[in-house]
Design a protein around this motif. Sequence first.
Motif, PDB file in Angstrom:
ATOM      1  N   TYR A 197       0.803  -1.223   0.000  1.00 19.92           N
ATOM      2  CA  TYR A 197       0.000   0.000   0.000  1.00 19.92           C
ATOM      3  C   TYR A 197       0.835   1.273   0.000  1.00 19.92           C
ATOM      4  CZ  TYR A 197       1.199  -0.909   4.888  1.00 19.92           C
ATOM      5  OH  TYR A 197       1.879  -1.208   6.033  1.00 19.92           O
ATOM      6  N   SER A 198       2.168   1.143   0.157  1.00 24.86           N
ATOM      7  CA  SER A 198       2.959   2.337   0.461  1.00 24.86           C
ATOM      8  C   SER A 198       3.622   2.965  -0.769  1.00 24.86           C
ATOM      9  CB  SER A 198       4.039   1.983   1.484  1.00 24.86           C
ATOM     10  OG  SER A 198       4.897   3.081   1.662  1.00 24.86           O
TER      11      SER A 198
ATOM     12  N   ARG B 271       0.686   6.249   2.545  1.00 31.41           N
ATOM     13  CA  ARG B 271      -0.130   5.188   1.950  1.00 31.41           C
ATOM     14  C   ARG B 271      -1.013   5.701   0.811  1.00 31.41           C
ATOM     15  NH1 ARG B 271      -1.230   0.810   6.750  1.00 31.41           N
ATOM     16  NH2 ARG B 271      -2.630  -0.129   5.254  1.00 31.41           N
TER      17      ARG B 271
ATOM     18  N   ASP C  34      -5.984   2.893   0.772  1.00 34.44           N
ATOM     19  CA  ASP C  34      -6.916   2.170   1.644  1.00 34.44           C
ATOM     20  C   ASP C  34      -8.345   2.677   1.510  1.00 34.44           C
ATOM     21  OD1 ASP C  34      -4.977   0.469   3.572  1.00 34.44           O
ATOM     22  OD2 ASP C  34      -4.080   2.394   3.077  1.00 34.44           O
TER      23      ASP C  34
END
Length: 475
Positions: free
Chosen positions: A279-280, A303, A307
């Motif tokens: 996710y980063s 991130r 998300d």
Amino acid sequence: MLGKKKAQKADKNMKDKDNETMEKVISLCKRRGFVFQGSEIYGGLAGTWDYGPLGVSLKKNIENIWWNMFVDSRPDVYGLDAAILMNENVWKASGHVDSFSDPLVEDKKTKKRYRADHLLEEAGINPAGMSIEEMSAEIVRAEIKSPDGNEFGEVQNFKMMFETKIGASEDAGVTYLRPETAGGIFVNFKNVVDSFHPKLPFGIAQIGKAFRNEIAPRDFIFRVRELEQMEIEYFVREETWEENFEHWRKNVWNYVDKIGLPRDMVHELEVGDKDRAHYSKRTIDFEFDYPFGRKELYGLAYRGNYDLTKHKEGSTANIDYVDSESGEKILPHVIEPSLGVGRTFLAILTSAYTEDELDGEPRVFLKLKPSVAPIKVAVFPLLKNKPELVAKAQEVFEMIRTEIPQITFDTNGNVGKRYRRQDEIGTPYCVTIDFETVESENPDDAEVTVRDRDTGKQERIKIDSLVSYLKEKIK
Ligand code: GAP
């Protein structure tokens, strides 16, 4: 310049000393009630540890300082305590069901399992950015064998989330123990927005348990299967992510200072593209010089809006943030400082563990910053069989306790032994009530002895000013 052999010997001596420090810290933790092996009387359960009375105090201090700095003292950060069990779709949407895994390799004969990346590191090969196929090839090329001397099979991805079943029916639904506290924050983003109408940037913070089925839990409480995290998701407009990343980078350092970790033992590591979590977009690891090497203490990640985007798709709920002035709908981006409680605890203990000589005797003491020390003050009567000393000591103890709750009263053994016991658990100040205290003609002039843990130096302080003196010292 040292010759090669001498350098190797010096290196080995250093490693032996570091191992010895770890053993001494682990033994102190058990002996003095900081940390016990999980399920010990049943032979233990790998990767789990129980915090005893002093450990839980130190842990609460670590957490309270964090909460106070980043939640209570800030109008822009909201606290949360979300459930550990969550709908399985949370972890499908976040990508953890597909991507949260570690590279595992099995000894062909004993079937014992190891982390492939750790084996490569131990053989002096950097596994950063390698695929599992490349790791398999490297293990063969470098002729890496298992500790039992056997060959390894192919490297596989091992899923790290603990799976469990919800409900009693045969077809009970699957769920997972959360692998990071962040999941609970993202799914409550809209709830917090609707209840508090915060303006960007703002954060949601949580302290809580997370679970990871680590292939090789190790190094005491460093790599465990049941861990605790202190996490903030700080929601920002995309164009401001860099300044907010810097803001949290500074705050991580502020926290390091506040809990008394030596700055020169903490190091930033920019994590490369291939090594970041799925996710980063940017991650800095804050590493610490533990006795077993320089290892990750904290992570700071950008991130993006990965998300919130995934949860919007996965849940089909309307979780957009609506700007109250412009009416613009956005899914904010997020900066995430993620701090492990156990790793902080271990960094504090291993850096505070000190051996020296005082009054011609060797001693062990924990050079803890008073703000994290599980006990701030110990109060003793000079002699335990003199009722007038014990009564006065109890009175002084009660007086301090109303203002400084992390305090203890001790009458066991002689004063010298009591000092050593308090030194070993890091109590910064000991207060002794002696005959001069009780025999003082004018009770307003009565004094006690206050001893400083680090120097062993003693001062006479008037009882009248004792509480303010101690409060000033431990703040
Ligand atoms: N939400 C982001 C996240 O969970 P991470 O780098 O996987 O990122 C964050 O974990 C922090 O949690 C680590 O820097 C470390 O302090 C702690 N941590 C992670 N795995 C751990 C484990 N198995 N045992 C102890 N602490 C762990």
